[in-house]
Design a protein around this motif. Structure first.
Motif, PDB file in Angstrom:
ATOM      1  N   LEU A   1      39.976  -1.751 -24.551  1.00 39.12           N
ATOM      2  CA  LEU A   1      38.949  -2.021 -23.546  1.00 39.12           C
ATOM      3  C   LEU A   1      39.187  -3.405 -22.959  1.00 39.12           C
ATOM      4  N   SER A   2      39.298  -3.476 -21.648  1.00 43.88           N
ATOM      5  CA  SER A   2      39.516  -4.755 -20.970  1.00 43.88           C
ATOM      6  C   SER A   2      38.334  -5.065 -20.055  1.00 43.88           C
ATOM      7  N   SER A   3      38.374  -6.196 -19.403  1.00 44.69           N
ATOM      8  CA  SER A   3      37.252  -6.695 -18.613  1.00 44.69           C
ATOM      9  C   SER A   3      36.912  -5.785 -17.440  1.00 44.69           C
ATOM     10  N   ASN A   4      35.604  -5.725 -17.128  1.00 45.33           N
ATOM     11  CA  ASN A   4      35.087  -5.121 -15.885  1.00 45.33           C
ATOM     12  C   ASN A   4      35.327  -3.612 -15.773  1.00 45.33           C
ATOM     13  N   LYS A   5      35.456  -2.927 -16.886  1.00 40.87           N
ATOM     14  CA  LYS A   5      35.639  -1.480 -16.824  1.00 40.87           C
ATOM     15  C   LYS A   5      34.300  -0.792 -16.538  1.00 40.87           C
ATOM     16  N   GLY A   6      34.381   0.393 -15.947  1.00 42.04           N
ATOM     17  CA  GLY A   6      33.190   1.112 -15.549  1.00 42.04           C
ATOM     18  C   GLY A   6      32.438   1.707 -16.731  1.00 42.04           C
ATOM     19  N   VAL A   7      31.121   1.905 -16.517  1.00 42.53           N
ATOM     20  CA  VAL A   7      30.249   2.525 -17.507  1.00 42.53           C
ATOM     21  C   VAL A   7      29.577   3.730 -16.873  1.00 42.53           C
ATOM     22  N   ASN A   8      29.623   4.866 -17.546  1.00 45.97           N
ATOM     23  CA  ASN A   8      28.881   6.059 -17.137  1.00 45.97           C
ATOM     24  C   ASN A   8      28.034   6.540 -18.303  1.00 45.97           C
ATOM     25  N   LYS A   9      26.948   7.238 -17.981  1.00 45.20           N
ATOM     26  CA  LYS A   9      26.144   7.890 -19.011  1.00 45.20           C
ATOM     27  C   LYS A   9      26.357   9.390 -18.897  1.00 45.20           C
ATOM     28  N   PHE A  10      26.727  10.015 -19.998  1.00 45.64           N
ATOM     29  CA  PHE A  10      26.947  11.457 -19.960  1.00 45.64           C
ATOM     30  C   PHE A  10      25.643  12.144 -19.556  1.00 45.64           C
ATOM     31  N   GLY A  11      25.737  13.012 -18.543  1.00 42.33           N
ATOM     32  CA  GLY A  11      24.553  13.657 -18.005  1.00 42.33           C
ATOM     33  C   GLY A  11      23.910  12.900 -16.869  1.00 42.33           C
ATOM     34  N   GLY A  12      24.427  11.686 -16.579  1.00 43.84           N
ATOM     35  CA  GLY A  12      23.906  10.895 -15.470  1.00 43.84           C
ATOM     36  C   GLY A  12      22.640  10.156 -15.845  1.00 43.84           C
ATOM     37  N   GLY A  13      22.096   9.426 -14.861  1.00 49.09           N
ATOM     38  CA  GLY A  13      20.830   8.755 -15.086  1.00 49.09           C
ATOM     39  C   GLY A  13      20.858   7.255 -14.933  1.00 49.09           C
ATOM     40  N   LEU A  14      22.035   6.650 -14.670  1.00 47.96           N
ATOM     41  CA  LEU A  14      22.055   5.217 -14.382  1.00 47.96           C
ATOM     42  C   LEU A  14      21.667   5.033 -12.922  1.00 47.96           C
ATOM     43  N   SER A  15      20.600   4.287 -12.676  1.00 45.00           N
ATOM     44  CA  SER A  15      19.908   4.378 -11.386  1.00 45.00           C
ATOM     45  C   SER A  15      20.258   3.280 -10.387  1.00 45.00           C
ATOM     46  N   ALA A  16      21.465   2.809 -10.367  1.00 46.05           N
ATOM     47  CA  ALA A  16      21.846   1.810  -9.367  1.00 46.05           C
ATOM     48  C   ALA A  16      21.800   2.426  -7.971  1.00 46.05           C
ATOM     49  N   ASP A  17      21.369   1.644  -6.978  1.00 44.93           N
ATOM     50  CA  ASP A  17      21.303   2.128  -5.601  1.00 44.93           C
ATOM     51  C   ASP A  17      22.697   2.466  -5.091  1.00 44.93           C
ATOM     52  N   ALA A  18      22.774   3.493  -4.240  1.00 42.37           N
ATOM     53  CA  ALA A  18      24.075   3.936  -3.730  1.00 42.37           C
ATOM     54  C   ALA A  18      24.714   2.897  -2.815  1.00 42.37           C
ATOM     55  N   LEU A  19      23.898   2.152  -2.061  1.00 46.43           N
ATOM     56  CA  LEU A  19      24.428   1.164  -1.122  1.00 46.43           C
ATOM     57  C   LEU A  19      24.130  -0.244  -1.632  1.00 46.43           C
ATOM     58  N   THR A  20      25.184  -0.998  -1.860  1.00 41.61           N
ATOM     59  CA  THR A  20      25.048  -2.392  -2.272  1.00 41.61           C
ATOM     60  C   THR A  20      25.037  -3.293  -1.041  1.00 41.61           C
ATOM     61  N   HIS A  21      24.774  -4.588  -1.263  1.00 43.14           N
ATOM     62  CA  HIS A  21      24.824  -5.542  -0.149  1.00 43.14           C
ATOM     63  C   HIS A  21      26.228  -5.577   0.456  1.00 43.14           C
ATOM     64  N   LYS A  22      27.238  -5.454  -0.407  1.00 45.60           N
ATOM     65  CA  LYS A  22      28.622  -5.411   0.101  1.00 45.60           C
ATOM     66  C   LYS A  22      28.828  -4.197   0.998  1.00 45.60           C
ATOM     67  N   ASP A  23      28.321  -3.036   0.582  1.00 48.52           N
ATOM     68  CA  ASP A  23      28.464  -1.827   1.393  1.00 48.52           C
ATOM     69  C   ASP A  23      27.803  -1.996   2.760  1.00 48.52           C
ATOM     70  N   MET A  24      26.636  -2.625   2.770  1.00 48.22           N
ATOM     71  CA  MET A  24      25.927  -2.800   4.030  1.00 48.22           C
ATOM     72  C   MET A  24      26.722  -3.673   5.001  1.00 48.22           C
ATOM     73  N   ALA A  25      27.393  -4.685   4.470  1.00 46.79           N
ATOM     74  CA  ALA A  25      28.275  -5.502   5.318  1.00 46.79           C
ATOM     75  C   ALA A  25      29.508  -4.709   5.737  1.00 46.79           C
ATOM     76  N   ASP A  26      30.039  -3.901   4.809  1.00 46.59           N
ATOM     77  CA  ASP A  26      31.249  -3.124   5.110  1.00 46.59           C
ATOM     78  C   ASP A  26      30.979  -2.028   6.135  1.00 46.59           C
ATOM     79  N   ILE A  27      29.756  -1.516   6.177  1.00 50.61           N
ATOM     80  CA  ILE A  27      29.417  -0.514   7.190  1.00 50.61           C
ATOM     81  C   ILE A  27      29.567  -1.113   8.589  1.00 50.61           C
ATOM     82  N   LYS A  28      29.205  -2.373   8.748  1.00 55.24           N
ATOM     83  CA  LYS A  28      29.380  -3.043  10.044  1.00 55.24           C
ATOM     84  C   LYS A  28      30.861  -3.167  10.394  1.00 55.24           C
ATOM     85  N   THR A  29      31.680  -3.476   9.396  1.00 61.74           N
ATOM     86  CA  THR A  29      33.128  -3.536   9.630  1.00 61.74           C
ATOM     87  C   THR A  29      33.671  -2.174  10.028  1.00 61.74           C
TER      88      THR A  29
END
Length: 485
Positions: A157-185
């Motif tokens: 296991l190394s730094s910054n690897k992704g985390v998932n929960k089996f069956g789902g349920g981690l409730s982070a918003d689909a659009l981050t502040h970075k995404d909102m800026a990238d949509i303009k690009t």
């Protein structure tokens, strides 16, 4: 001359360090790429804008319309880092903590940082999957600041690897502040498609569309299906209704629902999108071995072929073309596999909405045209005069061996239809022609490229007026060589 279609199912290729030169982009288009993906998880806005400019320029030189898909990074949920960016090895049955009180860069053999907000979604007994499912942890106890776990399947296991929960349920918003800026690009570089990562519900898609429209773009939105919640009957119908298409993003989705369930879910998603007249892309590790090898494995050949037989509009390459050693060879191999799969009878059989009635004239006419095309002897091509690309999309839902030529004068429409299965986009300046000339000029365009010859039948659909959305109301069958009006 019209481009010669290599296969009906389309190829999406990701650009990256291995494929961002003008020479490689030229070769990729010639090898069969229909849409290029710009992955906003990597690279700067300036790099993506430069790549988009090269795509447009080379596409124009080759006179082959090619689409651009900008893929937002989304809320990839990650652990923190380890001291001095070291990696650790977790053994089976050892204890390990995900702890919000640890220094974000101070992880060690006992635990690693995780955001406090995520702990609310984690409960005792949950199964957590790290690094795309390579490591499995089970939560044994839960405190206010940490989830204490037992290692079920260990590994490095190394730094910054992704985390998932089996069956789902981690409730982070689909659009981050970075995404909102990238949509303009993405809007500024005039993307044709915008892919939204980790979509959970229709509201995620609707927010993305509002932001995109506010930035001055009407690009089509692709909802990436990679959360377990998104495939449920609670959320999937709304996502399909609000998006212009789906991406079956099998990486994170497979981690959350389990590999054993992924095959059936892929087939269900492709069928659901097709039935709703939406485009669908199948993605992730389709020819992963070709990142470092010049030929695909037999398993990868069958994976691509099965996606074709499932009815997907497009198959997508990621690391294979972005960082792989053989980007052009990979596209050529994928095109060969697609062409082979499309020779199977299943790839030419359709019962799409055959027992249903319709509310829209253009939909009924589009499906009637494809029925005639598939059952009338002598038909060699279908021509669709289109303003927005909607009628050729409807036609492409019907499986056929005949090419559908989407002839469009509006800028951007050809690039949109480049993703549709079986559709060949053709820039066609109908607005500059007298109405009585249009059918004749369309047939002559096909004849000049030797698509049809005298005696062949061509089906033509169009509306009474050009530049009118949803106005297709006419189907005409003409014989090449006779007077065409």
């Amino acid at each position: 001359m019209l481009p010669e279609p290599k296969c009906r199912t389309k190829i999406v290729a990701t650009l990256g360090p291995a494929s961002s030169s003008a020479a490689i982009i030229h070769k990729l288009i010639c090898a069969g790429v229909n849409v290029f993906r710009l992955n906003f998880s990597h690279g700067s806005a300036a790099e993506h804008t430069l790549r988009a400019g090269m795509i447009r320029e080379i596409s124009a030189q080759l006179r082959i319309p090619v689409g651009i898909l900008c893929d937002m990074q989304g809320p990839k949920i990650r652990i923190g880092g380890f001291t001095d960016d070291q990696h650790i090895t977790l053994a089976d049955d050892m204890s390990f903590s995900l702890d919000s009180s640890i220094d974000p860069r101070g992880g060690n053999q006992q635990g690693v940082y995780i955001q406090q907000a995520l702990l609310a979604d984690i409960q005792q007994g949950d199964t957590l999957l790290l690094d795309d499912g390579r490591l499995t942890l089970q939560v044994t106890t839960k405190s206010a600041t940490a989830a204490n776990c037992l290692v079920i399947q260990g590994g490095v296991l190394s730094s910054n690897k992704g985390v998932n929960k089996f069956g789902g349920g981690l409730s982070a918003d689909a659009l981050t502040h970075k995404d909102m800026a990238d949509i303009k690009t993405a809007a500024a570089l005039q993307t044709d498609y915008l892919a939204i990562s980790f979509v959970r519900c229709r509201e995620d898609v609707e927010l993305a569309r509002r932001l995109l429209n506010a930035a001055g773009s009407n690009a089509h939105i692709i909802a990436k299906i990679e959360r377990a919640e998104a495939i449920t009957e609670t959320y999937l119908p709304g996502i399909i209704a609000s998006a212009d298409g789906l991406m079956v993003a099998r990486g994170d989705l497979g981690v959350e629902i389990g590999d054993a369930n992924l095959v059936a879910v892929q087939k269900h998603l492709i069928e659901a999108a097709t039935n709703a007249n939406k485009v669908v892309i199948t993605a992730t590790q389709m020819m992963e071995s070709m990142v470092s090898a010049p030929t695909p494995t037999r398993a990868e050949v069958f994976d691509v072929a099965n996606a074709v037989l499932d009815g997907t509009d497009a198959v997508m390459l990621s690391a294979e073309t972005a960082v792989g050693k053989f980007p052009v060879e990979t596209v050529k191999a994928m095109a060969r596999v697609i062409a082979g799969a499309e020779r199977h009878p299943l790839a030419r059989r359709s019962k799409h909405r055959i027992d249903q009635s319709f509310q829209r004239i253009d939909e009924a006419l589009a499906l009637a045209a494809m029925y005639v095309a598939n059952h009338l002897h002598g038909v060699k091509a279908v021509v669709c005069m289109t303003e927005t690309g909607f009628t050729p999309l409807l036609m492409s839902r019907i499986t056929s061996s005949l090419p559908i030529y989407a002839m469009a004068s509006k800028p951007g429409t050809c690039e949109i239809t480049a993703l549709y299965k079986g559709v060949i986009p053709v820039p066609f300046a109908a607005t500059e022609m007298a109405p009585a000339e249009i059918n004749h000029r369309a047939v002559e365009t096909l004849r000049a490229s030797q698509v049809v010859t005298d005696g062949d039948l061509v089906l033509i659909t169009k509306g009474d007026f050009v530049n009118v959305h949803g106005g297709t109301n006419t189907l005409k069958i003409v014989r090449v060589g006779e007077t065409v009006q």
